[in-house]
Design an enzyme around this catalytic site. Structure first.
Site, short mmCIF file in Angstrom:
data_model
loop_
_atom_site.label_atom_id
_atom_site.label_comp_id
_atom_site.label_asym_id
_atom_site.label_seq_id
_atom_site.Cartn_x
_atom_site.Cartn_y
_atom_site.Cartn_z
N GLY A 12 79.36 65.71 54.78
CA GLY A 12 79.35 66.75 55.38
C GLY A 12 80.69 67.45 56.45
O GLY A 12 81.09 65.85 56.82
N ARG A 73 79.31 66.33 47.07
CA ARG A 73 78.24 65.98 47.37
C ARG A 73 78.82 65.33 45.91
O ARG A 73 78.76 66.62 45.62
CB ARG A 73 77.15 66.07 47.58
CG ARG A 73 77.11 66.03 49.05
CD ARG A 73 75.60 66.46 50.20
NE ARG A 73 76.03 65.38 51.24
CZ ARG A 73 76.41 66.99 52.80
NH1 ARG A 73 76.54 68.20 52.13
NH2 ARG A 73 76.63 66.42 53.30
N ASP A 104 77.03 58.17 57.52
CA ASP A 104 76.40 56.60 56.49
C ASP A 104 76.17 57.13 54.88
O ASP A 104 76.22 55.35 53.76
CB ASP A 104 75.01 56.60 56.66
CG ASP A 104 73.67 57.66 56.46
OD1 ASP A 104 74.31 58.63 56.25
OD2 ASP A 104 72.57 57.85 57.47
N THR A 126 81.13 62.18 61.59
CA THR A 126 79.96 63.63 61.80
C THR A 126 79.23 63.96 62.12
O THR A 126 78.97 63.76 63.27
CB THR A 126 78.86 62.69 60.85
OG1 THR A 126 77.24 63.36 60.47
CG2 THR A 126 78.44 61.03 61.05
N ASP A 128 76.24 64.88 63.90
CA ASP A 128 75.09 64.23 63.37
C ASP A 128 75.58 63.65 64.83
O ASP A 128 74.16 62.57 65.22
CB ASP A 128 74.25 63.69 62.70
CG ASP A 128 73.55 65.18 61.72
OD1 ASP A 128 74.09 66.13 62.95
OD2 ASP A 128 73.65 64.95 60.98
N ASP A 130 74.32 60.10 64.39
CA ASP A 130 73.62 59.20 63.99
C ASP A 130 74.07 57.72 62.82
O ASP A 130 73.22 57.28 62.54
CB ASP A 130 72.73 59.64 63.17
CG ASP A 130 73.44 60.13 61.71
OD1 ASP A 130 74.53 60.29 61.56
OD2 ASP A 130 72.88 61.00 60.59
N ARG A 172 69.26 66.80 61.54
CA ARG A 172 67.73 66.92 60.18
C ARG A 172 67.58 66.19 61.09
O ARG A 172 65.55 65.79 60.81
CB ARG A 172 68.73 66.69 59.61
CG ARG A 172 68.23 68.52 58.43
CD ARG A 172 68.91 67.94 56.67
NE ARG A 172 70.60 67.51 56.96
CZ ARG A 172 70.55 66.89 56.23
NH1 ARG A 172 69.81 66.85 55.01
NH2 ARG A 172 72.06 66.82 55.72
P1 ATP Z 1 76.49 63.97 56.39
O1 ATP Z 1 76.04 62.77 57.76
O2 ATP Z 1 77.19 64.61 57.25
O3 ATP Z 1 75.44 63.97 55.81
P2 ATP Z 1 77.19 61.65 54.69
O4 ATP Z 1 78.44 60.35 54.63
O5 ATP Z 1 76.31 60.87 55.27
O6 ATP Z 1 77.67 62.32 55.48
P3 ATP Z 1 75.87 61.82 51.85
O7 ATP Z 1 75.27 63.82 51.19
O8 ATP Z 1 74.51 61.23 52.19
O9 ATP Z 1 76.75 62.68 53.53
O10 ATP Z 1 76.88 61.55 51.32
C1 ATP Z 1 77.39 61.83 50.35
C2 ATP Z 1 77.92 61.26 48.76
O11 ATP Z 1 78.48 59.75 49.31
C3 ATP Z 1 76.99 61.66 48.43
O12 ATP Z 1 77.46 62.90 47.33
C4 ATP Z 1 77.55 59.79 47.22
O13 ATP Z 1 78.00 60.80 46.43
C5 ATP Z 1 77.35 59.17 47.91
N1 ATP Z 1 76.71 58.67 48.18
C6 ATP Z 1 75.32 58.21 49.33
N2 ATP Z 1 74.45 57.33 48.95
C7 ATP Z 1 75.11 56.28 48.24
C8 ATP Z 1 74.45 55.45 47.75
N3 ATP Z 1 73.02 54.72 48.58
N4 ATP Z 1 75.10 54.79 46.78
C9 ATP Z 1 75.94 55.05 46.67
N5 ATP Z 1 76.73 56.32 47.03
C10 ATP Z 1 75.93 57.42 47.52
#
Ligand code: ATP
Length: 331
Positions: A12, A73, A104, A126, A128, A130, A172
C-alpha cells in the site's frame, strides 16, 4: 560497494514514500553509486520496468503523497519462478543491491531475493505502523493527522446535534491509527483488535459520559476490531457498533467510515524527516555491502535490524496510551 542500487515501492502507498525515494537516489549519488528506479514494485521488476535516475529525477517530490514509482501487488513474485525472473532482470541490468520501501509483505519478498544473492535493505513504510523494530513507519504520522482533521470536523456536527459518532479508521490487523487518533482527538471510547472490548461496555461508557454532563460522544474503531456482542459477517465493525449503540442507549448515532482518504495527502514534517533519515541509513548499509537488513528508528536513534528477526517480532500496541485515554474520557 555495489555499482548500481535500485529502489522500489511495494504494497500500500504511504505518505513519505517519495521523500524516501528522493533520499535513496541522492544518497546513492553521494556514495558514488548509480541509482536505478523500478516501477510498480515486484510486478514491474519482473517485467523490467526500470530506468536509471538522476538527482533531477526526484526534484519536487518531497511534499507529495503516494509514490512516483507507483506500487503494485504481484502474485507472480510469490512463486519461485517469478522470483527467478526478478533476479534475472536485476542481473541483466547489473543491479547488485535493492532497497525495498514497503510493509511486512514486501519485506518477506525482499528476504527471498536476499536468499537468491541480491543485497536487500528494507525501509518500513505503511500507514498501519505494524512493523516491529521501529517506533514508527513512514506514513503513519500523516495518516493519524488526517484522521484528526476529520474527527475535528465530525466533532462540530456531533456537538451541534448531541449525537454519538462512530468513526471507523484503517487498521485491518492493528489498532495503532485508532489508538493514536483516539487519544489525540479526545475520543470517549477506542476499540482496537489488540484489546478485548464488548459493545455493552462501549454503551456503558457512553451512558456514564452523558451522566457526567457530556452531550455528544466520539467512538473510534479500527476496521479490524471485533468487539464482543456484535454479530455477523461484516467488512468493518463500525456499522454494527453504531446500530447496537443506537438500540441500547437510545442516543442518536451516526457512523462515518474514513476509508482511503487516510492513505494519501501531503506528508507531515515527521514523516518527511523519518523517510529522509531512514533512507539515508539504508543507502549507507548498501554502500557497506550489507544485506537482509531493515532500517528503523527506536527512541530517536536510526539503526538497523536483521530482517528475519524484525519480521518475527510482534509490534506491541502502546497500552499506556490506551489506559490514559480511558482515564481522560471517564471524568
Ligand atoms: P501494506 O502493509 O501496506 O499492505 P505490504 O508490503 O505488507 O504493505 P503486501 O501486499 O503484503 O503489502 O506485499 C506486497 C508484495 O510483496 C506482494 O504483492 C508480493 O509480491 C510480495 N510478497 C508478500 N509476501 C511475500 C512472501 N511471503 N514471499 C514473497 N513475496 C511476498
Amino acid at each position: 560497494m555495489p555499482r548500481r542500487v535500485a529502489v522500489l515501492t511495494s504494497g500500500g502507498d504511504a505518505p513519505g514514500m517519495n521523500a524516501a525515494i528522493r533520499t535513496v537516489v541522492r544518497a546513492a549519488i553521494h556514495y558514488n553509486m548509480e541509482p536505478w528506479a523500478i516501477y510498480r514494485g515486484y510486478h514491474g521488476l519482473i517485467r523490467g520496468e526500470m530506468e536509471p535516475f538522476t538527482s533531477r529525477s526526484v526534484s519536487g517530490i518531497i511534499q507529495r503523497g503516494g509514490t512516483i514509482l507507483k506500487s503494485a501487488r504481484s502474485d507472480k513474485f510469490m512463486t519461485p519462478e517469478g522470483r527467478d525472473e526478478a533476479v534475472a532482470m536485476l542481473k541483466k541490468h547489473d543491479i547488485e543491491a535493492l532497497i525495498v520501501i514497503g510493509g511486512d509483505g514486501s519485506f518477506k519478498g525482499a528476504l527471498e531475493l536476499d536468499k537468491l544473492g541480491i543485497n536487500v535493505v528494507g525501509i518500513p513504510a505503511t500507514i498501519d505502523n505494524d512493523i516491529a523494530c521501529t517506533d514508527y513507519s513512514i506514513g503513519f504520522d500523516t495518516a493519524v493527522n488526517t484522521v484528526l482533521d476529520a474527527v475535528n470536523k465530525i466533532r462540530d456536527t456531533a456537538s451541534s446535534h448531541d449525537r454519538v459518532y462512530v468513526v471507523e479508521v484503517m487498521g485491518r490487523h492493528s489498532g495503532h491509527i485508532a489508538l493514536y487518533s483516539g487519544l489525540a482527538s479526545g475520543a470517549d471510547v477506542i476499540i482496537i483488535p489488540e484489546v478485548p472490548c464488548s459493545v455493552k461496555h462501549v454503551c456503558d461508557r457512553i451512558k456514564h459520559a452523558n451522566q457526567q454532563g457530556k452531550t455528544y460522544n466520539i467512538v473510534i474503531v479500527a476496521e479490524g476490531a471485533k468487539p464482543e456482542g456484535v454479530e455477523g459477517n461484516f467488512e468493518g465493525p463500525a456499522m454494527a457498533v453504531g446500530k447496537y449503540i443506537k438500540e441500547h442507549t437510545g442516543f442518536e448515532t451516526r457512523v462515518t467510515i474514513l476509508g482511503h482518504i487516510q492513505r494519501g495527502g501531503t506528508p507531515t514534517m515527521r514523516d518527511r524527516l523519518l523517510a529522509s533519515r531512514l533512507a539515508y541509513h539504508a543507502v549507507e548499509l548498501v554502500y557497506q555491502g550489507k544485506s537482509g537488513r531493515m532500517v528503523g528508528e527506536v527512541d530517536h536513534v536510526v539503526q538497523s535490524w536483521d530482517l528475519h528477526y524484525a519480521l518475527a517480532q510482534e509490534k506491541d500496541i502502546n497500552l499506556e496510551y490506551y489506559h490514559l485515554s480511558n482515564i481522560l474520557s471517564s471524568l
